[in-house]
Design a protein around this motif. Structure first.
Motif, PDB file in Angstrom:
ATOM      1  N   ARG A 119       0.771  -1.363  -0.075  1.00 28.42           N
ATOM      2  CA  ARG A 119       0.263   0.038  -0.019  1.00 28.42           C
ATOM      3  C   ARG A 119       0.690   1.805   0.146  1.00 28.42           C
ATOM      4  N   VAL A 120       0.422   1.653  -0.175  1.00 30.63           N
ATOM      5  CA  VAL A 120       0.938   3.474  -1.227  1.00 30.63           C
ATOM      6  C   VAL A 120       0.579   4.827  -0.820  1.00 30.63           C
ATOM      7  N   SER A 121       0.401   5.594   0.172  1.00 27.84           N
ATOM      8  CA  SER A 121      -0.282   6.781   0.670  1.00 27.84           C
ATOM      9  C   SER A 121       1.074   8.177  -0.003  1.00 27.84           C
ATOM     10  N   MET A 122       0.616   8.660  -0.792  1.00 28.05           N
ATOM     11  CA  MET A 122       1.848   9.307  -1.356  1.00 28.05           C
ATOM     12  C   MET A 122       1.569  11.650  -1.034  1.00 28.05           C
ATOM     13  N   TYR A 123       2.628  11.728  -0.986  1.00 29.10           N
ATOM     14  CA  TYR A 123       2.673  13.465  -0.359  1.00 29.10           C
ATOM     15  C   TYR A 123       3.371  14.270  -1.211  1.00 29.10           C
TER      16      TYR A 123
ATOM     17  N   GLY B 178      -2.056  11.078   0.104  1.00 30.28           N
ATOM     18  CA  GLY B 178      -2.185  11.632   1.341  1.00 30.28           C
ATOM     19  C   GLY B 178      -1.642  13.336   1.885  1.00 30.28           C
ATOM     20  N   GLY B 179      -0.787  13.952   1.482  1.00 35.27           N
ATOM     21  CA  GLY B 179      -0.967  15.367   1.984  1.00 35.27           C
ATOM     22  C   GLY B 179       0.197  16.332   0.731  1.00 35.27           C
TER      23      GLY B 179
ATOM     24  N   ALA C  38      -2.150  25.651   1.948  1.00 27.97           N
ATOM     25  CA  ALA C  38      -2.867  24.582   2.606  1.00 27.97           C
ATOM     26  C   ALA C  38      -3.854  23.372   3.437  1.00 27.97           C
ATOM     27  N   HIS C  39      -3.206  24.319   4.719  1.00 28.66           N
ATOM     28  CA  HIS C  39      -4.786  23.704   5.750  1.00 28.66           C
ATOM     29  C   HIS C  39      -6.167  24.301   6.017  1.00 28.66           C
ATOM     30  N   ALA C  40      -5.613  25.172   4.653  1.00 25.51           N
ATOM     31  CA  ALA C  40      -6.951  25.922   4.702  1.00 25.51           C
ATOM     32  C   ALA C  40      -7.711  25.475   3.731  1.00 25.51           C
ATOM     33  N   VAL C  41      -7.538  24.409   3.554  1.00 31.20           N
ATOM     34  CA  VAL C  41      -8.633  23.582   2.390  1.00 31.20           C
ATOM     35  C   VAL C  41      -8.624  21.945   2.414  1.00 31.20           C
ATOM     36  N   GLY C  42      -8.283  21.815   4.108  1.00 28.47           N
ATOM     37  CA  GLY C  42      -8.151  20.769   4.278  1.00 28.47           C
ATOM     38  C   GLY C  42      -6.754  19.680   4.074  1.00 28.47           C
ATOM     39  N   LEU C  43      -5.352  20.142   3.984  1.00 28.14           N
ATOM     40  CA  LEU C  43      -4.369  19.412   2.915  1.00 28.14           C
ATOM     41  C   LEU C  43      -3.873  19.482   5.062  1.00 28.14           C
TER      42      LEU C  43
END
Length: 572
Positions: free
Chosen positions: A278-282, A308-309, A353-358
């Motif tokens: 499994r891979v979560s990409m940043y 992921g972020g 980034a934070h403002a859009v939920g990232l």
């Protein structure tokens, strides 16, 4: 923080298998020590006694139920490695290993590279990796003149263990027009001796000469040292890397440096049904605007490949002496390292980034860099409160006690790598003095109720979770020195959680991964001994016998089932 949603296979296609073992560590606070667990399809369906698992299999109308008896083995959840660089690691595996297990001096490194040059076609570059100059007998980086002994008619590049630079030969400089008068690029350096001559060492953005047009061309958004190969070769490298992760028991990876190149490779593997882990990409931060414009405002994807972020850089690396210490390094007072952004610019990026939920994941090693990260996160939270943002600080090498308390209040996840101090802890103390003994202060995180998360940072360290767990428990380096006080150590139980459930939490995936719990995906590892019971200094020696993902065997260190394993089938 938005959670990842995935699709399910039809229950009509599901099979039932009960696994028993002498020791099962679920890493689930709600579960007592079970004797068995049931896998139905790709999920854990029951955890408890053998009879409870049989009853649940009957309730699920399983036509037949296999019982796999693992005997004296120990079962733990699949290890989660939330910070690694699989493509770069796969590429390194095709280079010459010059790490501490292969060479302890510069002549030994040169001999390894010369051997590779003799078998390489004419003109093909020779590349090595893994050395840490403070671990070498000479206590310094090799010089370009020493790499000239490997070749004067081809590029020779020796990457240091940090991955943030290394040394090249004279031919490489000549090929790319680099002279003593070349101005250092923003965010990088061509190092010079007291007379102003190039030594051969280069760091961060200076590696542009190696990475080419798809390398570090994004200002201060961070390095990308994955040298470009043909797409088919990159796919091969990723495949080899996945096998190595699986061999260590890693079932889920957080790729913390995804550019368009890595993204393309993952998509190709997914299309070919060749994603074994499994891979979560940043995504690297220069892609932030692209991510926002395309509506990628939270975690999404499927169980194998997910977004992921965003990955940021605050400063450089301790191993390469580019982490930011404004007063200079003990080993070289003229070096201060660097910040990748001005604090105001960085804060604006985090706010966006934070403002859009990232979710954000920022590389930061020095107290100054960590302060910049925490200031930005606190400001972003004040403007747009989010109790579950889970912003991350990658490496988080030398936080102050006060900064650790701030992490607790802000809900920040430090993502540490104990193998860093296992491999080159002496180099950190040589670089910055006694404060370096606190490098990765895991025990202080526990005391402050800050979650401890363990990863490898492969290729900086091998993806060997048991080695990382041993280092976290003992803080003893490869050279046999204990780094810092006992208060910085954590227990084996805490370290196991750090490399499983806490890793899943750092990825925002604890609802489906990280523990052997009913309803979660059936990812688990079969070990030859119990890491919570053996002497701490032998944890790394434990065999990883089998790695299972979605209830299917993904890797076996032996034949499909070991000699201590038996399988039977039960009819309803």
């Amino acid at each position: 923080m938005r959670k990842l949603h995935t699709h399910e296979a039809s229950p009509l296609d599901a099979t039932a298998t009960i696994f028993t073992a002498d020791t099962i560590h679920t890493v689930d606070e709600q579960a007592s020590a079970p004797e068995a667990f049931l896998v139905f399809g790709n999920r854990f369906a029951a955890v408890g006694t053998l009879e409870q698992c049989r009853a649940e299999a009957r309730r699920l109308s399983a036509r037949t139920t296999a019982v796999v008896e693992l005997g004296s083995a120990t079962v733990v959840p699949g290890f989660v490695d939330p910070h690694a660089h699989p493509l770069m690691y796969g590429q390194m595996l095709s280079w010459v290993d010059c790490g501490p297990g292969k060479a302890s001096s510069i002549p030994e490194i040169i001999a390894l590279l010369q051997e590779a040059a003799q078998s390489a076609p004419e003109g093909v570059p020779v590349r090595g990796y893994g050395y840490e100059h403070r671990n070498l007998v000479e206590g310094r980086h090799p010089l370009k003149e020493e790499l000239d002994l490997v070749g004067t008619d081809r590029e020779v590049y020796l990457m240091n263990a940090s991955g943030h630079g290394g040394v090249v030969n004279s031919f490489t400089f000549e090929k790319h027009g680099i002279t003593r008068d070349t101005v250092n690029p923003d965010g990088g350096e061509f190092f010079r001796d007291a007379d102003g001559e190039l030594t051969g060492e280069l760091s961060d953005a200076a590696c542009n000469i190696l990475t080419g047009v798809n390398g570090v061309k994004v200002g201060h958004h961070g390095p990308n040292f994955h040298l470009e190969d043909e797409p088919e070769e990159h796919l091969r490298q990723l495949s080899v890397a996945q096998d190595k992760f699986l061999a260590g028991g890693v079932t889920t990876i957080g790729d913390c440096q995804v550019t368009r190149r890595e993204f393309d490779m993952y998509l190709r593997l997914a299309e070919q049904d060749q994603l074994k882990t499994r891979v979560s990409m940043y995504m690297l931060s220069h892609l932030l605007d692209h991510v926002i414009d395309t509506g990628m405002h939270g975690a999404f994807g499927n169980s194998r490949l997910a977004f992921g972020g965003i990955k940021f850089y605050a400063d450089g690396t301790l191993g390469g002496w580019t982490a930011y210490f404004p007063d200079g390094y003990v080993g070289d007072p003229c070096r201060t390292g660097q910040l990748y952004h001005e604090p105001e610019d960085y804060s604006a990026l985090i706010a966006k980034a934070h403002a859009v939920g990232l979710q954000t994941a920022t590389h930061a090693q020095s107290p100054t860099a960590i302060d910049m990260v925490l200031d930005a996160i606190e400001a972003a939270q004040k403007a747009h409160p989010d109790a579950d943002a889970r912003h991350r600080i990658e490496h988080c090498g030398l936080p102050t006690v006060e900064q650790i308390a701030r992490m607790n209040l802000a809900g920040v996840y430090p993502v540490n790598q104990p193998q860093h101090y296992y491999n080159w802890g002496e180099g950190v103390t040589a670089a910055i003095g006694t404060p370096g003994e606190r490098f990765n202060p895991l025990g202080e995180f526990i005391a402050a109720e800050v979650p401890v998360t363990i990863s490898s940072d492969a290729p900086v360290a091998e993806p060997k979770p048991l080695e990382a767990i041993q280092a976290a428990v003992t803080r003893v380096t490869r050279q046999g020195h204990q780094l810092g006080s006992q208060a910085l150590c954590i227990t084996a139980d805490q370290a196991l959680q750090a490399h499983t459930l806490n890793g899943a939490r750092a990825l925002g995936r604890e609802a489906e991964l990280g523990s052997i719990s009913v309803g979660k995906r059936a990812d688990f590892v079969v070990l030859g001994a119990d890491p919570l019971a053996v002497p701490a200094d032998t944890i790394a020696q434990i065999d990883v016998r089998e790695t299972w993902i979605d209830g299917e065997l993904a890797h076996s260190g032996h034949n499909h089932l070991s000699s201590n394993t038996s399988t039977t089938e039960e009819q309803p």
